[in-house]
Design an enzyme around this catalytic site. Structure first.
Site, PDB file in Angstrom:
ATOM      1  N   ILE A  36       0.828  -1.226   0.000  1.00  0.00           N
ATOM      2  CA  ILE A  36       0.000   0.000   0.000  1.00  0.00           C
ATOM      3  C   ILE A  36       0.853   1.262   0.000  1.00  0.00           C
ATOM      4  O   ILE A  36       0.362   2.349  -0.300  1.00  0.00           O
ATOM      5  CB  ILE A  36      -0.976   0.042   1.197  1.00  0.00           C
ATOM      6  CG1 ILE A  36      -0.209  -0.041   2.524  1.00  0.00           C
ATOM      7  CG2 ILE A  36      -2.023  -1.053   1.074  1.00  0.00           C
ATOM      8  CD1 ILE A  36      -0.974   0.524   3.675  1.00  0.00           C
TER       9      ILE A  36
ATOM     10  N   TYR B  92       1.093   0.269  18.586  1.00  0.00           N
ATOM     11  CA  TYR B  92       0.021  -0.132  17.668  1.00  0.00           C
ATOM     12  C   TYR B  92      -1.149   0.852  17.782  1.00  0.00           C
ATOM     13  O   TYR B  92      -1.587   1.454  16.793  1.00  0.00           O
ATOM     14  CB  TYR B  92      -0.436  -1.562  17.998  1.00  0.00           C
ATOM     15  CG  TYR B  92      -1.695  -1.975  17.279  1.00  0.00           C
ATOM     16  CD1 TYR B  92      -1.725  -2.049  15.892  1.00  0.00           C
ATOM     17  CD2 TYR B  92      -2.866  -2.282  17.985  1.00  0.00           C
ATOM     18  CE1 TYR B  92      -2.881  -2.426  15.221  1.00  0.00           C
ATOM     19  CE2 TYR B  92      -4.019  -2.665  17.327  1.00  0.00           C
ATOM     20  CZ  TYR B  92      -4.021  -2.731  15.944  1.00  0.00           C
ATOM     21  OH  TYR B  92      -5.172  -3.090  15.281  1.00  0.00           O
TER      22      TYR B  92
END
Ligand code: UDP
Length: 326
Positions: A52, A141
């Protein structure tokens, strides 16, 4: 709609693809196949094996296929790994995520459905956690996902980007041909099955001294099919919603020990366990309020009952003891 799904070979992504295709959307998938599986797509959509962060690749796809919306699920996701490798998580989740959105803006694609996480909240100040809860992640995260959410807010204001951001609680369960296959497997439900069937050693219970009813962590498990349905509703309503962050959970929590007991009931097997120290980055309790998703999307977590989730995951596990490996 013509939709690009990033991470469409992954666990949640592949179910989202199946749901989109079932409803008649045209889908293309970008997946690096580092964690995703070609076979999880069952030929439902064209798979482009790529990254991506590759702006040329993404712009080419967006233009060539006249993509109208992007569902962005590709990510680095293992919470405790993010504590020792923050660079990887900011790279994958923030830097590459922004490259994707920049390609979208350059190509005039203005609709984004983004897979965020309950980890943006950190250790809860209260439960159930609603969208007004303070955003204080305790892992890189959660931080990386939150930073991306915050960038999207600015892009919405400045560039009119429409974005629906879903904060998943614990995705779990399986559909007939699609299930969970992470390597290594760190997620509770498949790890419990592995221990129960002797495919691994005893199931490690990470932390038995939390301030919860039995000392183990409490989580809100939401069926992956319900998550996929939320994406479908978002795709249909994004032009009306324009910008929203929505929690997706079942609104009820189950502890690790309770989950093991339920798994023993569903499988008819005893789960050998081993008490272990806490796993870094794990909040004690994560339980959602999904009132806003209900109100704004008409979403219901109708399959998100632990027994239904475990039964579907167990069926998948028995049929695919080696996951997607033949
Ligand atoms: N867990 C555990 N042993 C394992 C895997 C998970 O005790 O082998 C616990 C973990 O500490 C957490 C819950 O099960 O409280 C769910 O963990 P999982 O990794 O499935 O999802 P997370 O909450 O980290 O996204």
């Amino acid at each position: 709609m013509r939709v690009l799904v990033t991470g469409g070979g992954g666990y949640v992504g592949s179910v989202v693809v199946a749901e989109f295709v079932r409803q008649g959307h045209e889908v293309w998938v970008v997946d690096s196949l580092v964690q995703g599986h070609r076979d999880a797509l069952c030929g439902r959509a064209e798979l482009i094996d790529g990254d991506i962060g590759d702006s040329q690749l993404i712009s080419g796809l967006l233009r060539r296929h006249s993509i109208e919306a992007v569902a962005h699920l590709a990510a680095a996701t293992v919470v405790h790994r993010s504590l020792s490798e923050p660079r990887l998580f900011f790279e994958e989740n923030l830097i590459k995520g922004l490259a994707l959105v920049h390609a979208m803006l350059d190509c005039g694609v203005q609709r984004l459905i983004f897979s965020s996480t309950a980890s943006v909240f950190g250790e809860p100040k209260y439960v159930p956690i609603d969208e007004s809860h303070p955003l204080l992640p305790i892992s890189s995260y959660g931080e990386s996902k939150l930073a991306f959410e915050r960038a999207l807010a600015h892009y919405h204001t400045a560039y009119g980007l429409r974005a629906v951001m879903f904060r998943y609680f614990n995705a779990a369960g399986a559909l007939s041909g699609i299930g969970e296959d992470h390597r290594p497997e760190t997620h509770a439900i498949p790890a419990i099955f592995k221990a129960a069937t002797g495919a691994s050693g005893p199931f490690p219970i990470y932390g038995t001294d939390y301030a919860t009813r039995d000392g183990t962590c409490i989580r809100d498990y939401v069926h992956v099919a319900d998550l996929a349905n939320a994406h479908l509703l978002a795709l249909e309503r994004i032009d009306h919603l324009r910008f929203a962050a929505l929690n997706l959970g079942s609104e009820s929590g189950i502890s690790v020990r309770e989950l093991i007991t339920e798994a023993e009931w569903v499988t008819g097997l005893r789960v050998p366990t081993m008490d272990m120290p806490r796993r870094p980055g794990d909040p004690s309790v994560l339980v959602a309020s999904s009132a806003l998703a209900k109100e704004r999307l008409g979403w219901n977590a109708s399959r998100s009952n632990p027994r239904v989730i475990l039964a579907s995951a167990w069926e998948w596990f028995q049929a695919h003891p080696n996951g997607y490996l033949k």
